[in-house]
Design a protein around this motif. Structure first.
Motif, mmCIF file in Angstrom:
data_model
loop_
_atom_site.group_PDB
_atom_site.id
_atom_site.type_symbol
_atom_site.label_atom_id
_atom_site.label_comp_id
_atom_site.label_asym_id
_atom_site.label_seq_id
_atom_site.Cartn_x
_atom_site.Cartn_y
_atom_site.Cartn_z
ATOM 1 N N LEU A 29 -1.045 -9.734 8.638
ATOM 2 C CA LEU A 29 0.173 -9.061 8.409
ATOM 3 C C LEU A 29 0.618 -8.104 9.170
ATOM 4 N N SER A 30 1.814 -7.685 9.235
ATOM 5 C CA SER A 30 2.251 -6.795 10.295
ATOM 6 C C SER A 30 2.428 -5.235 9.791
ATOM 7 N N ARG A 31 2.268 -5.086 8.642
ATOM 8 C CA ARG A 31 2.302 -3.713 7.702
ATOM 9 C C ARG A 31 1.440 -3.665 6.348
ATOM 10 N N ALA A 61 3.315 -5.731 3.662
ATOM 11 C CA ALA A 61 2.899 -5.684 2.339
ATOM 12 C C ALA A 61 2.802 -4.239 1.602
ATOM 13 N N LEU A 62 3.312 -4.102 0.572
ATOM 14 C CA LEU A 62 2.982 -3.065 -0.191
ATOM 15 C C LEU A 62 2.271 -3.363 -1.552
ATOM 16 N N VAL A 63 1.271 -2.748 -1.436
ATOM 17 C CA VAL A 63 0.113 -2.772 -2.482
ATOM 18 C C VAL A 63 -0.126 -1.805 -3.504
ATOM 19 N N ALA A 205 -3.134 -13.092 1.745
ATOM 20 C CA ALA A 205 -2.231 -12.906 2.966
ATOM 21 C C ALA A 205 -2.346 -13.918 4.054
ATOM 22 N N ALA A 206 -3.273 -14.394 4.162
ATOM 23 C CA ALA A 206 -3.526 -15.465 5.320
ATOM 24 C C ALA A 206 -2.789 -16.540 4.823
#
Length: 281
Positions: A29-31, A61-63, A205-206
């Motif tokens: 991911l980038s963020r 990503a916002l978790v 994510a992967a």
């Protein structure tokens, strides 16, 4: 032979932290931003990316450790106990996909989610267009048969931008009394060997990186998605946005991701949206 111990649901509800996910950036991911709580990760990310797009690059990503007012398709609410689910929204910026092809986004996200769960030993399938289900239990539920919903997906476009937000909510450690509807299931209720939300997010994510990368590179996603779509080959009734339900056999997908249903009269209907119900008899 020693039987492996069942996973500890309470242990799985430990708070998610950015430190635990830091090695996903860069590379997968980038963020990654983790919030202790948020009403809806999609609503929050849409607002943040709309206000400062340069701060939310492709594959951000916002978790939310706890999502307090999740949204499903058609405005449905989705609420879970604290720490019991994995709730995350991913910002996708397709470079080569035409906007009219964005209808594929929930199917691509669904494909990635199915692959991530299968990597973790869960026999997941995509239910067109935006649910992930597992066949489980002997009891048939009207409209669902033996399918049980484990994941909901909601994809939305960022206003004034070509970016997409893919929101994914996975039921992880809820017990049967904590599930909102009879056709819902969690990884715990399905007997999964791991309820580790960090490991699940890593796998997800992967797979999202790879699936959206293939889509953006021009790969034909239809075959890959059809292979994991449980809806196909079933007699179904589809509740469409306008008009009576469409009943028939689900045959396949069109090049733009619509569902093809052959009705009892032999007519083939192309459906771009709707809720699929299993039809018996």
């Amino acid at each position: 032979m020693t039987t492996p111990a069942a996973p500890d649901a309470a242990q799985s509800r430990r708070p998610l932290t950015e430190a635990a996910l830091a090695d996903l950036v860069p590379g997968t991911l980038s963020r990654v931003t983790v919030l202790p709580a948020s009403p809806s990760t999609n609503t929050r990310l849409l607002a943040l990316a709309g206000a400062a797009p340069e701060e939310w690059p492709h594959l951000s990503a916002l978790v939310a450790d706890h999502q307090t007012a999740g949204r499903g398709r058609a405005g449905r609410a989705w609420v879970t106990p604290q720490g019991a689910a994995l709730t995350a929204s991913f910002l996708v910026r397709p470079a080569h996909v035409a906007r009219e092809d964005y209808g594929w986004a929930p199917l691509v996200a669904g494909l990635a989610t199915v692959r991530a769960l299968r990597r973790l030993g869960v026999g997941a399938w995509l239910k067109w267009p935006n649910d992930v289900v597992v066949e489980a239990g002997a009891r048939e539920i009207p409209g669902w048969g033996r399918w049980r919903k484990v994941v909901g997906i909601l994809c939305e476009t960022v206003p004034g931008d070509d970016a997409l937000v893919a929101g994914i909510g996975i039921n992880v450690s809820q017990g049967s009394a904590e599930l909102p509807v009879p056709h819902a299931a969690s990884l715990a209720s399905l007997g999964a060997t791991s309820l580790d939300r960090v490991a699940l997010l890593r796998a997800l994510a992967a797979e999202l990186r790879d699936a959206f990368g293939m889509w953006d590179a021009g790969a034909d996603m239809r075959g890959a998605v059809e292979q994991v779509t449980a809806t196909l080959g079933w007699d179904v009734a589809v509740d469409v946005p306008a008009g009576p339900p469409v009943a028939g056999r689900a045959l396949g997908l069109t090049p733009d991701g619509a569902l093809v249903v052959r009705t009892v009269s032999g007519e083939e209907k192309v459906l771009h949206a709707g809720d699929v119900r299993v039809r018996r008899g």
